[in-house]
Design a protein around this motif. Structure first.
Motif, mmCIF file in Angstrom:
data_model
loop_
_atom_site.group_PDB
_atom_site.id
_atom_site.type_symbol
_atom_site.label_atom_id
_atom_site.label_comp_id
_atom_site.label_asym_id
_atom_site.label_seq_id
_atom_site.Cartn_x
_atom_site.Cartn_y
_atom_site.Cartn_z
ATOM 1 N N GLY A 220 60.901 18.505 -113.294
ATOM 2 C CA GLY A 220 60.285 18.077 -112.464
ATOM 3 C C GLY A 220 60.914 17.065 -111.501
ATOM 4 O O GLY A 220 61.417 16.780 -110.882
ATOM 5 N N ALA A 221 61.034 15.854 -112.226
ATOM 6 C CA ALA A 221 61.417 14.471 -112.516
ATOM 7 C C ALA A 221 62.552 14.797 -112.339
ATOM 8 O O ALA A 221 63.164 15.219 -113.251
ATOM 9 C CB ALA A 221 61.081 13.754 -113.974
ATOM 10 N N ARG A 222 62.958 13.825 -111.465
ATOM 11 C CA ARG A 222 64.755 13.463 -111.189
ATOM 12 C C ARG A 222 64.848 12.879 -112.005
ATOM 13 O O ARG A 222 64.214 12.121 -112.935
ATOM 14 C CB ARG A 222 64.072 12.599 -109.566
ATOM 15 N N PRO A 223 66.510 12.826 -112.223
ATOM 16 C CA PRO A 223 67.166 11.890 -113.517
ATOM 17 C C PRO A 223 67.010 10.357 -113.746
ATOM 18 O O PRO A 223 66.985 10.054 -112.170
ATOM 19 C CB PRO A 223 68.938 12.989 -113.103
ATOM 20 N N HIS A 224 67.544 9.899 -114.405
ATOM 21 C CA HIS A 224 67.088 8.638 -114.192
ATOM 22 C C HIS A 224 68.117 7.646 -115.642
ATOM 23 O O HIS A 224 68.604 8.444 -116.627
ATOM 24 C CB HIS A 224 65.423 8.391 -115.133
ATOM 25 N N ASP A 225 68.586 6.868 -115.501
ATOM 26 C CA ASP A 225 70.084 6.110 -117.177
ATOM 27 C C ASP A 225 68.481 5.333 -117.038
ATOM 28 O O ASP A 225 68.712 4.094 -116.285
ATOM 29 C CB ASP A 225 71.015 5.539 -115.606
ATOM 30 N N PRO A 226 68.177 4.330 -117.933
ATOM 31 C CA PRO A 226 68.622 6.110 -119.350
ATOM 32 C C PRO A 226 67.922 6.933 -119.458
ATOM 33 O O PRO A 226 66.913 6.851 -118.730
ATOM 34 C CB PRO A 226 67.759 4.622 -120.662
ATOM 35 N N PRO A 227 68.282 8.143 -119.702
ATOM 36 C CA PRO A 227 66.893 9.116 -119.644
ATOM 37 C C PRO A 227 65.712 8.635 -119.461
ATOM 38 O O PRO A 227 65.380 8.525 -120.871
ATOM 39 C CB PRO A 227 67.484 10.393 -120.631
ATOM 40 N N LEU A 228 64.581 9.298 -119.640
ATOM 41 C CA LEU A 228 63.204 9.077 -119.273
ATOM 42 C C LEU A 228 62.735 10.134 -120.629
ATOM 43 O O LEU A 228 63.258 11.415 -120.932
ATOM 44 C CB LEU A 228 62.107 9.502 -118.017
#
Ligand code: SF4
Lengths: 254, 517
Positions: A220-228
């Motif tokens: 449900g969370a959106r992509p993030h860089d670096p990955p969560l």
């Protein structure tokens, strides 16, 4: 033909969605109203579609709807025999405090619904006046504390945490604090020393309060860089142990 | 005769059946050498086409299908046939019951009712016995039941009152996690504390048991002395059901080509009468030919009474029936107008059930005084030979709407099924952290007129195939052809293959009777 007077007077709310039955939004089984709009922009948000300008991740959300109190009362009425109460969540519910107030009042005044309790799930970024206004109609508030460290809080949410800490204290004072939720995100806010400081501060508010330690979940969370990264079960238990060593909190780990 | 020989050979050579299971199946085959009770030509054809179904009970019933001995009376007066005196303490009482279970007949040879155990045992628990001692004692008894009565249709009841025994039973259940016995908690909102319901909910999370039944509603239909047995069969204690004959509404609808109105007016009365004819023939065979009630010791000692018996009239395949009638009426809207998802379809489903109830209530039945001379209506859960037909009055597996819609669709049906109805509800695992939420839902469901409430968790080790439980690892074993201990697992494997019941997204499935062949 114009709407009846009572209906015109009830404010409408921007509603992201509703769930008839939820077992994760307060005591017992609850009807939940997710209000649209948030004053935070959390990296780990599970409802990014409720934040203005963020698209839904799942793509199955229909977009916010403007609903009036009677529309919601009808839906709540169907669920009423099976629930202990309703919870308004978000987004951030207190951004539409007028609507929340009208909804809670309508529930309390409806003989078929009056037994239901009214809870708010909040990120805590609301001023004391808002809580003072809602308190008479509200049975409990669950407040998220994203981080006790203002700097980390800022990185996680885009905002500082002074309001959140003030809300926790004020709600306890108003006897409306149901629980504080700590959402742990590996590498961001799960440092043992920080958890200890968090516990020590919470103990100054109420050493027996309900604290929920919640592990961040990727779904449900959106992509993030670096990955969560999701914290391990061991890490969550460790956090709970540190809190327990600080004060006799009523702790649940999820 | 050749077919019989072949079937007997298949049984004796089946590597997935244990020795006892083979003996029982061979006995069932043997009664097929006796001519079937006389039936009309129409009835015979309907039976052969399986529009109506006798659950393959055999040609000459020599025991009632569901027997609910009055264990309380037995414990107070002792048993002449088994030469047992009334027990004096808890150990005596448990040994007494265990012996008695071995001698209560049923079509599976295993008892379907083990007693309202908390009520039976509470008076034997000494005041100075600790909870740990009580748990240890019941734990031994529990292991005994599972190993000696290895059939998940063996069912016991607890509640509606709180007590030390019911609490101990739930603790033992959670620690042992056995498929047997099946359990029902009788719930009366006026006397059952929320905390006891919650204890039951926690037990479901661990073991898939108990079921929850609407005590006041049951008492209104059957009186105080009733119990839920087998799966979802509510019957009178000291009585039971001679037989269970069921009508396949799907097959009935497939043979109909007019409107839904015509189905109600002509087709249903026709099929209901044929079902009743078959039921009557089987009852007469049991009572008049085999003279079960004149010869069995349970009857001779007053532990069962013919006057507290009736028969069960089962229906299943309502979903497919309604969906076809919607199509015949031109109201299926390309599949959208279906049961559980469309108001018109739900209303039609209600009318079919009401019509069947009305017809069954108008058909006198001999030896059925337990039901005021009529059959009890039952929403039947299916057997392992059923293929592509939905159990009872359920919404098809995998097609269930959300929980609230599901409950509100099913609830109005429940008042009609005095002998039980097997809807099963599915909840995701978030409920485990908040059992109070399930208590709210259960109490709400009973308050809305539901008779039986059963729920399953998404990822429980136990799968509810249709009202009884099996362990997933036992199912895997059957696929590998190793003998498994519980007879009902055999049914489950059949059910599973026929309808992919365990493939469902979140949850479980409903009630079930027995495997026939
Ligand atoms: S406060 Fe809640 S709704 Fe708002 S952005 Fe953060 S996680 Fe999302």
């Amino acid at each position: 033909m114009s709407a009846p007077l009572a209906e015109r007077r009830t404010p409408s709310g921007l509603v992201a969605g509703t769930i008839a039955f939820s077992s994760v939004d307060g005591p017992g089984n609850r009807f939940v109203v997710f209000l649209q709009g948030c004053n935070f922009d959390c990296v780990a948000c599970h409802n990014p579609h409720t934040i203005p300008g963020r698209a839904a991740i799942d793509g199955d959300h229909q977009g916010p709807q403007r609903l009036r109190v009677p529309d919601l009362l009808h839906q709540i009425g169907r669920a009423a025999p099976f629930i202990r109460g309703i919870t308004v969540s978000g987004g951030e519910a207190t951004l539409q405090a007028g609507f929340v107030e009208a909804l809670f009042r309508a529930v309390k005044e409806d003989p078929a619904l009056a037994a239901l309790t009214c809870f708010i799930d909040s990120n805590g970024a609301a001023d004391p006046m808002t809580w003072d206004r809602l308190a008479p109609l509200t049975d409990g508030v669950m407040v998220d504390l994203k981080s006790f460290d203002p700097e980390i809080h800022h990185r996680l949410t885009g905002q500082g945490n002074a309001d959140v800490l003030a809300s926790i204290r004020h709600l306890h004072h108003l006897r409306r604090l149901h629980e504080v939720r700590l959402l742990l995100l590996a590498g961001w806010n799960d440092d043992p020393a920080l958890i200890r400081r968090t516990g020590e501060w919470l103990a100054t508010v109420d050493p027996t309060m309900r604290v929920k330690v919640i592990g961040f979940r990727l779904h449900g969370a959106r992509p993030h860089d670096p990955p969560l990264v999701e914290p391990t079960a061991g890490r969550l238990q460790e956090a709970a142990a540190i809190l327990r060593a600080t004060a006799p909190f009523d702790i649940a780990v999820i | 005769m050749q077919e019989l020989v072949e079937r007997a050979r298949t049984v004796v050579q089946d590597g997935a059946l244990g020795y006892d299971q083979k003996v029982r199946r061979l006995a069932a085959l043997a009664t097929e050498a006796i001519p079937y009770p006389t039936l009309s030509e129409d009835c015979r054809q309907a039976l052969d086409a399986r529009v109506i179904c006798d659950l393959y009970e055999g040609h000459a019933p020599y025991t009632a299908r569901y027997i609910l001995p009055d264990y309380d009376l037995a414990l107070r007066q002792g048993l002449r046939f088994l030469e047992l005196d009334p027990p004096q303490d808890l150990d005596d009482a448990l040994a007494f019951l265990q012996i008695m279970y071995a001698h209560v007949p049923s079509v599976t040879t295993y008892p379907v009712y083990l007693g309202d155990l908390d009520k039976l045992l509470e008076r034997f628990v000494p005041a100075d016995m600790t909870d740990e001692q009580l748990d240890r004692t019941l734990r031994r008894f529990w292991i005994g039941i599972d190993r000696m009565v290895p059939d998940a249709f063996a069912h016991l009841d607890v509640g509606p009152h709180d007590g030390r025994v019911v609490r101990s039973i739930f603790r033992v259940e959670r620690s042992l996690r056995q498929a047997v016995p099946n359990i029902t908690l009788k719930v009366d909102p006026a006397v059952t504390p929320d905390d006891l319901i919650e204890d039951g909910v926690r037990t479901v999370f661990e073991t898939g048991k108990p079921h929850f039944v609407n005590h006041p509603m049951m008492v209104a239909d059957h009186g105080e002395r009733y119990a839920a047995v087998s799966c979802y069969n509510s019957l009178k204690i000291g009585g039971g059901a001679h037989t269970l004959v069921r009508l396949n509404l799907k097959e009935a609808a497939l043979r109909h080509h007019g409107t839904s109105e015509e189905f109600m007016a002509a087709a249903l009365p026709h099929w209901v009468e044929l079902t009743a004819e078959l039921t009557e023939a089987r009852i007469r065979s049991l009572v008049e030919e085999q003279r079960f009630f004149e010869t069995h010791w349970l009857a001779n000692e007053g532990l069962i009474d013919l006057h507290r018996f009736s028969a069960m009239f089962g229906i299943f395949g309502l979903a497919e029936c309604v969906n076809r009638l919607m199509a015949l009426d031109g109201k299926d809207h390309g599949g959208a107008g279906r049961y559980g998802h469309d108001l018109d379809a739900d209303v039609l489903a209600m009318r079919v059930v009401e019509r069947v109830a009305e017809l069954v209530a108008a058909r006198p039945m001999p030896y059925c005084e337990g039901g005021q001379g009529r059959c009890y209506l039952h929403s039947q859960g299916g057997i392992d030979l059923d293929d592509h037909v939905t159990a009872g009055t359920r919404i098809p597996v995998g097609d269930e709407p959300d929980l609230l819609q599901h409950i509100t669709t099913c609830a109005p049906h429940h008042e009609h099924f005095a002998a039980g109805i097997s809807d099963i509800f599915h909840v995701d695992e978030t409920a485990v952290r908040n059992p109070g939420a399930m208590v709210d839902i259960i109490k709400g469901a009973l308050d809305q007129g539901m008779r039986d409430f059963t729920f399953n968790l998404a990822d429980n080790e136990f799968v509810r195939i249709t009202g009884y439980l099996v362990r997933k690892r036992d199912l895997a074993q059957i696929a590998g052809q190793h003998a498994v201990r519980h007879t009902s697992d055999q049914l489950a494997a059949g059910s599973e293959n026929a309808y992919h019941l365990t493939e469902r997204t979140v949850q479980r499935v409903g009630c079930h009777e027995r495997t026939p062949r």
